[in-house]
Design a protein around this motif. Structure first.
Motif, mmCIF file in Angstrom:
data_model
loop_
_atom_site.group_PDB
_atom_site.id
_atom_site.type_symbol
_atom_site.label_atom_id
_atom_site.label_comp_id
_atom_site.label_asym_id
_atom_site.label_seq_id
_atom_site.Cartn_x
_atom_site.Cartn_y
_atom_site.Cartn_z
ATOM 1 N N ILE A 196 0.848 -1.191 0.000
ATOM 2 C CA ILE A 196 0.000 0.000 0.000
ATOM 3 C C ILE A 196 0.887 1.246 0.000
ATOM 4 C CG2 ILE A 196 -1.838 1.235 1.207
ATOM 5 C CD1 ILE A 196 -2.508 -1.451 2.617
ATOM 6 N N SER A 197 1.854 1.262 0.900
ATOM 7 C CA SER A 197 2.697 2.452 1.086
ATOM 8 C C SER A 197 3.575 2.742 -0.120
ATOM 9 C CB SER A 197 3.564 2.274 2.331
ATOM 10 O OG SER A 197 2.756 2.057 3.469
ATOM 11 N N ALA A 198 3.990 1.705 -0.842
ATOM 12 C CA ALA A 198 4.833 1.925 -2.020
ATOM 13 C C ALA A 198 4.113 2.756 -3.072
ATOM 14 C CB ALA A 198 5.260 0.590 -2.610
ATOM 15 N N GLU A 199 2.796 2.615 -3.155
ATOM 16 C CA GLU A 199 2.036 3.323 -4.176
ATOM 17 C C GLU A 199 1.300 4.551 -3.645
ATOM 18 O OE1 GLU A 199 2.539 2.398 -7.253
ATOM 19 O OE2 GLU A 199 3.750 0.756 -6.458
ATOM 20 N N LEU A 200 0.843 4.491 -2.398
ATOM 21 C CA LEU A 200 -0.013 5.556 -1.863
ATOM 22 C C LEU A 200 0.656 6.382 -0.785
ATOM 23 C CD1 LEU A 200 -3.331 3.517 -1.471
ATOM 24 C CD2 LEU A 200 -2.499 4.743 -3.484
ATOM 25 N N GLY A 201 1.853 6.003 -0.335
ATOM 26 C CA GLY A 201 2.414 6.621 0.857
ATOM 27 C C GLY A 201 1.718 6.051 2.083
ATOM 28 N N HIS A 202 1.961 6.658 3.232
ATOM 29 C CA HIS A 202 1.301 6.172 4.459
ATOM 30 C C HIS A 202 -0.132 6.707 4.455
ATOM 31 C CE1 HIS A 202 1.129 4.504 8.503
ATOM 32 N NE2 HIS A 202 0.396 5.568 8.808
ATOM 33 N N ALA A 203 -0.999 5.986 3.754
ATOM 34 C CA ALA A 203 -2.379 6.417 3.552
ATOM 35 C C ALA A 203 -3.297 5.211 3.642
ATOM 36 C CB ALA A 203 -2.527 7.087 2.190
ATOM 37 N N ASP A 204 -4.585 5.484 3.723
ATOM 38 C CA ASP A 204 -5.562 4.405 3.752
ATOM 39 C C ASP A 204 -5.580 3.683 2.404
ATOM 40 O OD1 ASP A 204 -6.191 5.262 6.274
ATOM 41 O OD2 ASP A 204 -8.189 6.027 5.770
ATOM 42 N N GLY A 205 -5.810 2.391 2.466
ATOM 43 C CA GLY A 205 -5.913 1.611 1.247
ATOM 44 C C GLY A 205 -5.774 0.138 1.556
ATOM 45 N N ALA A 206 -5.673 -0.654 0.509
ATOM 46 C CA ALA A 206 -5.557 -2.101 0.660
ATOM 47 C C ALA A 206 -4.670 -2.648 -0.444
ATOM 48 C CB ALA A 206 -6.942 -2.747 0.594
ATOM 49 N N SER A 207 -4.145 -3.829 -0.201
ATOM 50 C CA SER A 207 -3.390 -4.536 -1.231
ATOM 51 C C SER A 207 -3.875 -5.974 -1.272
ATOM 52 C CB SER A 207 -1.885 -4.505 -0.945
ATOM 53 O OG SER A 207 -1.564 -5.300 0.182
ATOM 54 N N MET A 208 -3.827 -6.537 -2.451
ATOM 55 C CA MET A 208 -4.125 -7.967 -2.605
ATOM 56 C C MET A 208 -2.946 -8.608 -3.306
ATOM 57 S SD MET A 208 -7.189 -9.967 -4.634
ATOM 58 C CE MET A 208 -8.505 -9.409 -3.552
ATOM 59 N N ILE A 209 -2.420 -9.661 -2.704
ATOM 60 C CA ILE A 209 -1.331 -10.430 -3.284
ATOM 61 C C ILE A 209 -1.912 -11.694 -3.891
ATOM 62 C CG2 ILE A 209 0.806 -11.689 -2.815
ATOM 63 C CD1 ILE A 209 1.279 -9.772 -0.470
ATOM 64 N N CYS A 210 -1.538 -11.994 -5.116
ATOM 65 C CA CYS A 210 -1.910 -13.270 -5.720
ATOM 66 C C CYS A 210 -0.723 -13.780 -6.526
ATOM 67 C CB CYS A 210 -3.143 -13.131 -6.604
ATOM 68 S SG CYS A 210 -3.748 -14.730 -7.183
ATOM 69 N N GLY A 211 0.025 -14.648 -5.897
ATOM 70 C CA GLY A 211 1.150 -15.310 -6.530
ATOM 71 C C GLY A 211 1.008 -16.787 -6.225
ATOM 72 N N THR A 212 2.045 -17.384 -5.652
ATOM 73 C CA THR A 212 1.904 -18.763 -5.174
ATOM 74 C C THR A 212 0.811 -18.830 -4.115
ATOM 75 O OG1 THR A 212 4.221 -19.223 -5.625
ATOM 76 C CG2 THR A 212 3.104 -20.692 -4.091
ATOM 77 N N GLY A 213 0.775 -17.845 -3.217
ATOM 78 C CA GLY A 213 -0.280 -17.715 -2.219
ATOM 79 C C GLY A 213 -1.140 -16.512 -2.515
ATOM 80 N N SER A 214 -2.067 -16.229 -1.606
ATOM 81 C CA SER A 214 -2.942 -15.075 -1.797
ATOM 82 C C SER A 214 -3.343 -14.516 -0.444
ATOM 83 C CB SER A 214 -4.192 -15.463 -2.588
ATOM 84 O OG SER A 214 -5.009 -16.349 -1.834
ATOM 85 N N GLY A 215 -3.784 -13.267 -0.451
ATOM 86 C CA GLY A 215 -4.267 -12.631 0.770
ATOM 87 C C GLY A 215 -4.507 -11.161 0.515
ATOM 88 N N MET A 216 -5.272 -10.540 1.407
ATOM 89 C CA MET A 216 -5.590 -9.124 1.281
ATOM 90 C C MET A 216 -5.232 -8.429 2.583
ATOM 91 S SD MET A 216 -9.069 -7.539 -0.217
ATOM 92 C CE MET A 216 -9.411 -5.786 -0.180
ATOM 93 N N TYR A 217 -4.664 -7.226 2.448
ATOM 94 C CA TYR A 217 -4.148 -6.484 3.589
ATOM 95 C C TYR A 217 -4.724 -5.070 3.538
ATOM 96 C CZ TYR A 217 -1.081 -10.465 3.341
ATOM 97 O OH TYR A 217 -0.617 -11.753 3.272
ATOM 98 N N VAL A 218 -5.225 -4.601 4.677
ATOM 99 C CA VAL A 218 -5.992 -3.360 4.698
ATOM 100 C C VAL A 218 -5.471 -2.444 5.797
ATOM 101 C CG1 VAL A 218 -8.308 -2.379 4.888
ATOM 102 C CG2 VAL A 218 -8.000 -4.693 3.956
ATOM 103 N N ARG A 219 -5.348 -1.153 5.467
ATOM 104 C CA ARG A 219 -5.019 -0.135 6.463
ATOM 105 C C ARG A 219 -6.026 0.998 6.326
ATOM 106 N NH1 ARG A 219 0.554 1.363 5.563
ATOM 107 N NH2 ARG A 219 -0.161 2.849 4.016
ATOM 108 N N MET A 220 -6.769 1.245 7.402
ATOM 109 C CA MET A 220 -7.727 2.334 7.454
ATOM 110 C C MET A 220 -7.488 3.112 8.746
ATOM 111 S SD MET A 220 -9.596 2.261 4.719
ATOM 112 C CE MET A 220 -9.809 1.112 3.349
ATOM 113 N N GLY A 221 -6.818 4.244 8.646
ATOM 114 C CA GLY A 221 -6.440 4.990 9.831
ATOM 115 C C GLY A 221 -5.459 4.183 10.654
ATOM 116 N N ASP A 222 -5.744 4.018 11.926
ATOM 117 C CA ASP A 222 -4.874 3.230 12.805
ATOM 118 C C ASP A 222 -5.201 1.742 12.765
ATOM 119 O OD1 ASP A 222 -3.527 5.509 13.653
ATOM 120 O OD2 ASP A 222 -4.932 5.867 15.305
ATOM 121 N N ALA A 223 -6.267 1.387 12.067
ATOM 122 C CA ALA A 223 -6.692 -0.020 12.011
ATOM 123 C C ALA A 223 -6.008 -0.743 10.863
ATOM 124 C CB ALA A 223 -8.200 -0.100 11.854
#
Length: 303
Positions: free
Chosen positions: A96-123
């Motif tokens: 998230i930070s590589a593209e948006l800086g330290h900001a709200d957003g999410a990333s989804m990884i889909c390679g050998t494995g998968s998962g979704m990671y979310v940052r909304m404020g302090d959460a």
């Protein structure tokens, strides 16, 4: 001021010593650090040794695959390194930070494995990403596994005729049912290498491959649903080899999810996001100019 950024996956690690201007002072590549693969103690020891090799730093950010299941990781690494401004998070957060800086957003990884990671404020929150024994829906591993299963079902007479059988045989040099020992020896990465057969067969109109594709993309859609329900529209960074090599997979995900979700593909390496988060620990802003300078430094270093 010197800072350290670490991007540690299951098979490889990239680490930087850099300054607040975005100048890379030292770069190291090494083995992976996923504690689910090598054990928590080994992962921490490997990480602490890397930090010591890179040199004194005012702050360290570690994005480590699988670390979210070990609550004691941050405290352990602070004790081992003596660095107080040290943060440890799952590797998906720095995407998230590589593209948006330290900001709200999410990333989804889909390679050998998968998962979704979310940052909304302090959460911060993960959806999926529970490892291949429990989760991994939509991943390259499950795409490949299901392709092999379809070929075995055809050989057994319990499944339909599918192009997947011939495609897998061409890759293996023998029919799938003759290749069982190699499948088991190769394990998860080997199964993931057969994900390509699903996309190839689907493009040729194979019904079994289409069903694998639909089932797998449906599993990724499910990861998006609770985040949209809880937060509404958000920005989602897509990362991983499956998305990178098969854009039709990402396009179908986009088609099946709400239209106000903003999808972006990464332009910068994950370690750039780790650097942004190290800056944040010092109260500094890893803005677009900083991220661009750091990325250019990496390109000059052979990135």
């Amino acid at each position: 001021m010197n800072l350290i950024a670490i991007d540690a996956g299951g098979t490889k690690t990239e680490a930087l010593l850099f300054n607040e201007q975005g100048t890379v002072l030292r770069r190291e590549l090494g083995e992976g650090m996923n504690p689910l693969n090598i054990g928590f103690d080994t992962a921490c020891t490997r990480c602490a040794e890397l930090i010591r090799r890179l040199g004194p730093a005012d702050a360290v950010y570690c994005g480590i695959a699988g670390i979210q299941y070990f609550d004691e990781a941050e405290q352990t690494l602070r004790r081992m390194t003596g660095i107080e401004k040290l943060k440890v998070e799952a590797d998906g957060m720095m995407l998230i930070s590589a593209e948006l800086g330290h900001a709200d957003g999410a990333s989804m990884i889909c390679g050998t494995g998968s998962g979704m990671y979310v940052r909304m404020g302090d959460a911060v929150r993960t959806v999926g990403g529970w490892g291949w024994l429990i989760g991994g829906g939509g991943s390259g591993y499950l795409l490949g596994l299901r392709a092999v299963q379809a070929a075995i079902d055809e050989a057994d007479g319990t499944g339909e005729k599918t192009m997947l059988s011939d495609l897998i045989a061409a890759r293996c040099g023998e029919r799938a049912e003759k290749h069982i020992a190699a499948f088991y020896q190769g394990g998860r990465p080997y199964f993931a290498s057969f994900a390509s057969t699903v996309f190839e067969a689907r493009a040729a109109g194979d019904a079994a491959a289409q069903r694998i594709f639909d089932r797998s993309i449906g599993e990724l859609v499910k990861l998006v649903q609770p985040i949209y329900r809880d937060y509404g529209a958000f920005t989602l960074v897509l990362n991983g080899g499956i998305f990178a090599h098969y854009p039709e997979y990402a396009e179908e995900l986009k088609r099946l999810t709400p239209p106000d979700i903003r999808y972006i593909f990464p332009k910068r390496p994950p370690v750039c996001g780790a650097a942004v988060e190290a800056m944040h620990l010092m109260g500094l802003h890893g803005d677009e100019a900083f991220r661009s300078r750091l990325t250019q430094n990496l390109e000059h270093a052979g990135q």
